[in-house]
Design a protein around this motif. Structure first.
Motif, PDB file in Angstrom:
ATOM      1  N   TRP A   1       0.844  -1.196   0.000  1.00  0.00           N
ATOM      2  CA  TRP A   1       0.000   0.000   0.000  1.00  0.00           C
ATOM      3  C   TRP A   1       0.883   1.251   0.000  1.00  0.00           C
ATOM      4  CZ3 TRP A   1      -3.571   1.873   4.528  1.00  0.00           C
ATOM      5  CH2 TRP A   1      -4.329   2.965   4.077  1.00  0.00           C
ATOM      6  N   GLY A   2       0.780   1.999  -1.081  1.00  0.00           N
ATOM      7  CA  GLY A   2       1.593   3.188  -1.314  1.00  0.00           C
ATOM      8  C   GLY A   2       2.225   3.041  -2.687  1.00  0.00           C
ATOM      9  N   LEU A   3       1.663   3.709  -3.670  1.00  0.00           N
ATOM     10  CA  LEU A   3       2.030   3.469  -5.065  1.00  0.00           C
ATOM     11  C   LEU A   3       3.469   3.883  -5.368  1.00  0.00           C
ATOM     12  CD1 LEU A   3       0.706   2.594  -7.838  1.00  0.00           C
ATOM     13  CD2 LEU A   3       0.619   5.047  -8.318  1.00  0.00           C
ATOM     14  N   ILE A   4       4.197   2.971  -5.994  1.00  0.00           N
ATOM     15  CA  ILE A   4       5.541   3.250  -6.504  1.00  0.00           C
ATOM     16  C   ILE A   4       5.461   3.167  -8.024  1.00  0.00           C
ATOM     17  CG2 ILE A   4       7.987   2.648  -6.418  1.00  0.00           C
ATOM     18  CD1 ILE A   4       7.337   1.003  -3.876  1.00  0.00           C
ATOM     19  N   PRO A   5       5.352   4.286  -8.734  1.00  0.00           N
ATOM     20  CA  PRO A   5       5.254   4.237 -10.198  1.00  0.00           C
ATOM     21  C   PRO A   5       6.469   3.549 -10.806  1.00  0.00           C
ATOM     22  CG  PRO A   5       4.734   6.432  -9.366  1.00  0.00           C
ATOM     23  CD  PRO A   5       5.307   5.662  -8.216  1.00  0.00           C
ATOM     24  N   PHE A   6       6.278   2.939 -11.952  1.00  0.00           N
ATOM     25  CA  PHE A   6       7.371   2.171 -12.573  1.00  0.00           C
ATOM     26  C   PHE A   6       8.588   3.035 -12.858  1.00  0.00           C
ATOM     27  CE2 PHE A   6       5.393   4.051 -16.284  1.00  0.00           C
ATOM     28  CZ  PHE A   6       6.444   4.247 -17.175  1.00  0.00           C
ATOM     29  N   TRP A   7       8.377   4.369 -13.023  1.00  0.00           N
ATOM     30  CA  TRP A   7       9.471   5.258 -13.381  1.00  0.00           C
ATOM     31  C   TRP A   7      10.188   5.846 -12.163  1.00  0.00           C
ATOM     32  CZ3 TRP A   7       7.865   9.528 -10.926  1.00  0.00           C
ATOM     33  CH2 TRP A   7       6.485   9.805 -10.877  1.00  0.00           C
ATOM     34  N   ALA A   8       9.718   5.534 -10.972  1.00  0.00           N
ATOM     35  CA  ALA A   8      10.311   6.123  -9.761  1.00  0.00           C
ATOM     36  C   ALA A   8      11.764   5.687  -9.585  1.00  0.00           C
ATOM     37  CB  ALA A   8       9.496   5.740  -8.535  1.00  0.00           C
ATOM     38  N   LYS A   9      12.586   6.576  -9.054  1.00  0.00           N
ATOM     39  CA  LYS A   9      13.992   6.264  -8.817  1.00  0.00           C
ATOM     40  C   LYS A   9      14.177   5.328  -7.625  1.00  0.00           C
ATOM     41  CE  LYS A   9      15.860  10.515 -10.838  1.00  0.00           C
ATOM     42  NZ  LYS A   9      16.691  11.725 -10.600  1.00  0.00           N
ATOM     43  N   ASP A  10      13.297   5.465  -6.616  1.00  0.00           N
ATOM     44  CA  ASP A  10      13.373   4.564  -5.470  1.00  0.00           C
ATOM     45  C   ASP A  10      11.995   4.373  -4.868  1.00  0.00           C
ATOM     46  OD1 ASP A  10      12.840   6.683  -3.533  1.00  0.00           O
ATOM     47  OD2 ASP A  10      14.898   7.344  -3.907  1.00  0.00           O
ATOM     48  N   GLN A  11      11.927   3.574  -3.811  1.00  0.00           N
ATOM     49  CA  GLN A  11      10.649   3.202  -3.201  1.00  0.00           C
ATOM     50  C   GLN A  11      10.013   4.306  -2.356  1.00  0.00           C
ATOM     51  OE1 GLN A  11      11.034  -0.412  -0.900  1.00  0.00           O
ATOM     52  NE2 GLN A  11      12.756  -1.104  -2.135  1.00  0.00           N
ATOM     53  N   LYS A  12      10.797   5.291  -1.970  1.00  0.00           N
ATOM     54  CA  LYS A  12      10.343   6.265  -0.977  1.00  0.00           C
ATOM     55  C   LYS A  12       9.091   7.023  -1.398  1.00  0.00           C
ATOM     56  CE  LYS A  12      14.995   6.981   0.889  1.00  0.00           C
ATOM     57  NZ  LYS A  12      16.091   7.949   1.128  1.00  0.00           N
ATOM     58  N   ILE A  13       8.887   7.181  -2.699  1.00  0.00           N
ATOM     59  CA  ILE A  13       7.727   7.926  -3.175  1.00  0.00           C
ATOM     60  C   ILE A  13       6.416   7.267  -2.736  1.00  0.00           C
ATOM     61  CG2 ILE A  13       7.589   6.726  -5.395  1.00  0.00           C
ATOM     62  CD1 ILE A  13       6.820   9.374  -6.688  1.00  0.00           C
ATOM     63  N   GLY A  14       6.466   5.948  -2.489  1.00  0.00           N
ATOM     64  CA  GLY A  14       5.253   5.222  -2.130  1.00  0.00           C
ATOM     65  C   GLY A  14       4.571   5.742  -0.881  1.00  0.00           C
ATOM     66  N   SER A  15       5.330   6.222   0.082  1.00  0.00           N
ATOM     67  CA  SER A  15       4.739   6.719   1.332  1.00  0.00           C
ATOM     68  C   SER A  15       3.919   7.984   1.114  1.00  0.00           C
ATOM     69  CB  SER A  15       5.837   6.990   2.363  1.00  0.00           C
ATOM     70  OG  SER A  15       6.734   7.989   1.901  1.00  0.00           O
ATOM     71  N   ARG A  16       4.123   8.653  -0.024  1.00  0.00           N
ATOM     72  CA  ARG A  16       3.370   9.872  -0.331  1.00  0.00           C
ATOM     73  C   ARG A  16       2.188   9.608  -1.256  1.00  0.00           C
ATOM     74  NH1 ARG A  16       8.629  11.566  -1.563  1.00  0.00           N
ATOM     75  NH2 ARG A  16       8.057  12.032  -3.725  1.00  0.00           N
ATOM     76  N   LEU A  17       2.093   8.384  -1.764  1.00  0.00           N
ATOM     77  CA  LEU A  17       1.052   8.081  -2.748  1.00  0.00           C
ATOM     78  C   LEU A  17       0.133   6.955  -2.260  1.00  0.00           C
ATOM     79  CD1 LEU A  17       3.126   8.245  -6.078  1.00  0.00           C
ATOM     80  CD2 LEU A  17       1.682  10.030  -5.066  1.00  0.00           C
TER      81      LEU A  17
END
Length: 219
Positions: A55-71
Motif C-alpha cells: 500500500w503506497g504506489l511506486i510508479p514504474f518510473w520512480a527512482k526509489d521506493q520512498k515515493i510510495g509513502s506519499r502516494l
C-alpha cells in the motif's frame, strides 16, 4: 483521505463475495497501515486475479521506493491530470478488499478516531490503481486507494472518503477494455450513506503496532 483500514472477514466469505479463490497467505488485519501488504484484485482476460500489493504506489518510473509513502491515496477528481496516475487510470485499475476503515475527526486540539463500516458488517471494495516497480532483481507490486468527496455520514468526520464501489460496478471498473475517461469517472462517487455506520473508537488505533479486535470496540 484513507490512512488505515481493516480486513477481518473470514476467507470463505471473501471468496464467495468477490468470486475468486484466495490462494494467498491471509490473516485478519485490524489496523492496515501504509507500506503494509493488502489484497487486491485485477482482471486479466475477464478472469479475476488476486495479488498482494504494497500500500503506497511506486510508479514504474520512480527512482526509489520512498515515493510510495506519499502516494497512499489518489484524488478521483484529478486522476487524469497527474503523471503518477493518468496512465494507470486507463490501464491498471484494481479493487482493494476491506470491511471497514478509520478516519480522524478534529475536536478542538485533538483528533478522535472513528471506525466506518457497512451496517451489516459485509466486506466491500475500494477503487484503486496499481503498478509494478523494478530495480535490479527487486520487483514490487504496489497500489493506491482512490478518494472522493464525503457522503452525509462522513462529512461531519472528514472532508474526504475512499471510493467504495458498489458490487454491481466492480466488473466495470476492472474491465481492461474500458478506457473511456467519463465512464470511469462516473464510478468514482461517494458511497450511499444509509448502508454505512460510523462510531468513535480508541486512540489505540493511532499506532500501527496495535492490531487486535479491541480496536473495533465502540467507546
Amino acid at each position: 483521505m484513507c490512512g488505515r483500514f481493516t480486513l477481518t472477514t473470514p476467507e470463505s466469505k471473501l471468496e464467495q463475495r468477490f468470486q475468486m479463490s484466495l490462494d494467498l497467505p491471509y490473516a485478519p488485519n485490524y489496523n492496515t497501515a501504509p507500506t503494509q501488504s493488502v489484497i487486491g484484485i485485477i482482471s486479466k482476460q475477464g478472469s479475476r486475479q488476486v495479488t498482494h500489493y504494497r500500500w503506497g504506489l511506486i510508479p514504474f518510473w520512480a527512482k526509489d521506493q520512498k515515493i510510495g509513502s506519499r502516494l497512499i491515496n489518489a484524488r478521483a477528481e484529478t486522476l487524469h491530470e497527474k503523471p503518477s496516475f493518468r496512465h494507470l487510470f486507463k490501464r491498471k485499475r484494481c479493487i482493494i478488499l476491506s470491511d471497514g476503515f478509520y478516519e480522524w475527526k478534529r475536536i478542538g486540539n485533538s483528533k478522535q478516531p472513528y471506525y466506518i463500516r457497512m451496517i451489516d458488517h459485509s466486506p466491500f471494495a475500494f477503487a484503486g490503481l496499481w503498478d509494478t516497480w523494478k530495480k535490479g532483481e527487486q520487483e514490487i507490486h504496489s497500489c493506491t486507494i482512490i478518494t472522493t468527496q464525503p457522503n452525509r455520514l462522513m462529512e461531519s468526520i472528514h472532508h474526504r472518503m475512499p471510493v467504495i464501489l458498489p458490487q454491481e460496478y466492480e466488473d466495470q471498473w476492472l474491465d481492461e477494455k474500458l478506457i473511456d475517461k467519463e465512464a470511469l469517472q462516473s464510478l468514482l462517487v461517494p458511497y450511499t450513506e444509509p448502508k454505512m455506520e460510523a462510531y468513535p473508537v480508541s486512540t489505540m488505533v493511532n499506532s500501527p503496532k496495535n492490531n487486535n479486535p479491541d480496536l473495533l470496540e465502540r467507546i
